[in-house]
Motif scaffolding. Structure first.
Motif, mmCIF file in Angstrom:
data_model
loop_
_atom_site.group_PDB
_atom_site.id
_atom_site.type_symbol
_atom_site.label_atom_id
_atom_site.label_comp_id
_atom_site.label_asym_id
_atom_site.label_seq_id
_atom_site.Cartn_x
_atom_site.Cartn_y
_atom_site.Cartn_z
ATOM 1 N N ALA A 68 71.939 42.721 37.498
ATOM 2 C CA ALA A 68 72.669 43.964 37.828
ATOM 3 C C ALA A 68 72.812 44.790 36.607
ATOM 4 O O ALA A 68 72.447 46.158 36.613
ATOM 5 N N ARG A 69 72.714 44.105 35.283
ATOM 6 C CA ARG A 69 72.560 45.013 34.100
ATOM 7 C C ARG A 69 71.265 45.620 33.989
ATOM 8 O O ARG A 69 70.967 46.769 33.494
ATOM 9 N N GLN A 70 70.098 44.926 34.439
ATOM 10 C CA GLN A 70 68.837 45.344 34.426
ATOM 11 C C GLN A 70 68.733 46.538 35.106
ATOM 12 O O GLN A 70 67.926 47.362 34.990
ATOM 13 N N ASN A 71 69.154 46.320 36.557
ATOM 14 C CA ASN A 71 68.999 47.585 37.481
ATOM 15 C C ASN A 71 69.670 48.705 36.773
ATOM 16 O O ASN A 71 69.216 49.878 37.078
ATOM 17 N N LYS A 72 70.803 48.804 36.459
ATOM 18 C CA LYS A 72 71.609 49.971 35.859
ATOM 19 C C LYS A 72 70.793 50.384 34.741
ATOM 20 O O LYS A 72 70.727 51.787 34.571
ATOM 21 N N CYS A 74 67.427 50.312 34.397
ATOM 22 C CA CYS A 74 66.319 51.097 34.988
ATOM 23 C C CYS A 74 66.786 52.248 35.650
ATOM 24 O O CYS A 74 66.056 53.202 35.616
ATOM 25 N N PHE A 75 67.836 52.255 36.450
ATOM 26 C CA PHE A 75 68.158 53.555 37.199
ATOM 27 C C PHE A 75 68.428 54.675 35.928
ATOM 28 O O PHE A 75 68.158 55.934 35.959
ATOM 29 N N ARG A 76 68.926 54.254 34.757
ATOM 30 C CA ARG A 76 69.266 55.275 33.715
ATOM 31 C C ARG A 76 67.953 55.505 33.087
ATOM 32 O O ARG A 76 68.011 56.802 32.886
ATOM 33 N N ALA A 77 67.069 54.909 32.762
ATOM 34 C CA ALA A 77 65.916 55.219 32.420
ATOM 35 C C ALA A 77 65.019 56.085 33.373
ATOM 36 O O ALA A 77 64.222 56.835 32.967
ATOM 37 N N LEU A 78 65.107 55.668 34.462
ATOM 38 C CA LEU A 78 64.333 56.562 35.642
ATOM 39 C C LEU A 78 64.867 58.202 35.571
ATOM 40 O O LEU A 78 64.245 58.816 35.859
ATOM 41 N N THR A 93 57.250 50.145 29.360
ATOM 42 C CA THR A 93 57.541 50.099 27.947
ATOM 43 C C THR A 93 58.653 48.995 27.654
ATOM 44 O O THR A 93 58.806 48.982 26.495
ATOM 45 N N GLY A 94 59.596 49.019 28.608
ATOM 46 C CA GLY A 94 60.837 48.317 28.173
ATOM 47 C C GLY A 94 60.617 46.701 28.736
ATOM 48 O O GLY A 94 59.518 46.251 28.620
ATOM 49 N N SER A 95 61.651 46.059 28.623
ATOM 50 C CA SER A 95 61.593 44.579 28.937
ATOM 51 C C SER A 95 62.058 44.419 30.477
ATOM 52 O O SER A 95 62.757 43.723 30.830
ATOM 53 N N ALA A 96 61.254 45.252 31.391
ATOM 54 C CA ALA A 96 61.462 44.995 32.808
ATOM 55 C C ALA A 96 61.189 43.732 33.584
ATOM 56 O O ALA A 96 62.077 43.470 34.219
#
Length: 120
Positions: A68-72, A74-78, A93-96
């Motif tokens: 959930a943290r990673q999805n959030k 990702c959305f902020r990055a997008l 470029t992140g730790s996807a």
């Protein structure tokens, strides 16, 4: 006037035309209209709100917290993708994929394969 950061959030969430209507003409839009415009996922009767909120909270609480943290993130990055930049460039470029070796991920995969509810 609305502060710039809040105005940007409203514009991003409601869309530019809806944000302009709300902020420039003091438009008050009803729930069905906001749902039609993509600002709301669902509209419920007042009597159903508490039960639906609790059911949603329980569903979310049962999910993998790290995912959930990673999805959030990702959305902020997008939301920050600049013209000429692709979303994949920003995410790559992140730790996807840093979660792949985590216990949480292994439990999720195992539960899927075993057709059971994961225990996070």
């Amino acid at each position: 006037p609305m502060a710039p950061r809040e105005a940007a959030l409203v514009m991003r969430a409601a869309g530019e035309l809806t944000a302009r209507e709300m902020l420039l003409s003091a438009g008050v839009l009803d729930a069905p209209t906001m749902q039609q415009r993509g600002f709301l996922n669902r509209v419920l009767a007042d009597s159903d709100v508490a039960a639906e909120a609790l059911a949603t909270a329980r569903r979310v609480a049962a999910l993998a917290p790290h995912a959930a943290r990673q999805n959030k993130q990702c959305f902020r990055a997008l939301a920050q993708v600049l013209p000429g930049q692709t979303a994949i460039d920003l995410i790559a470029t992140g730790s996807a994929y840093g979660y792949a070796d985590s216990a949480e991920h292994r439990e999720g995969v195992a539960a899927f394969i075993e057709k059971r509810v994961p225990q996070f």
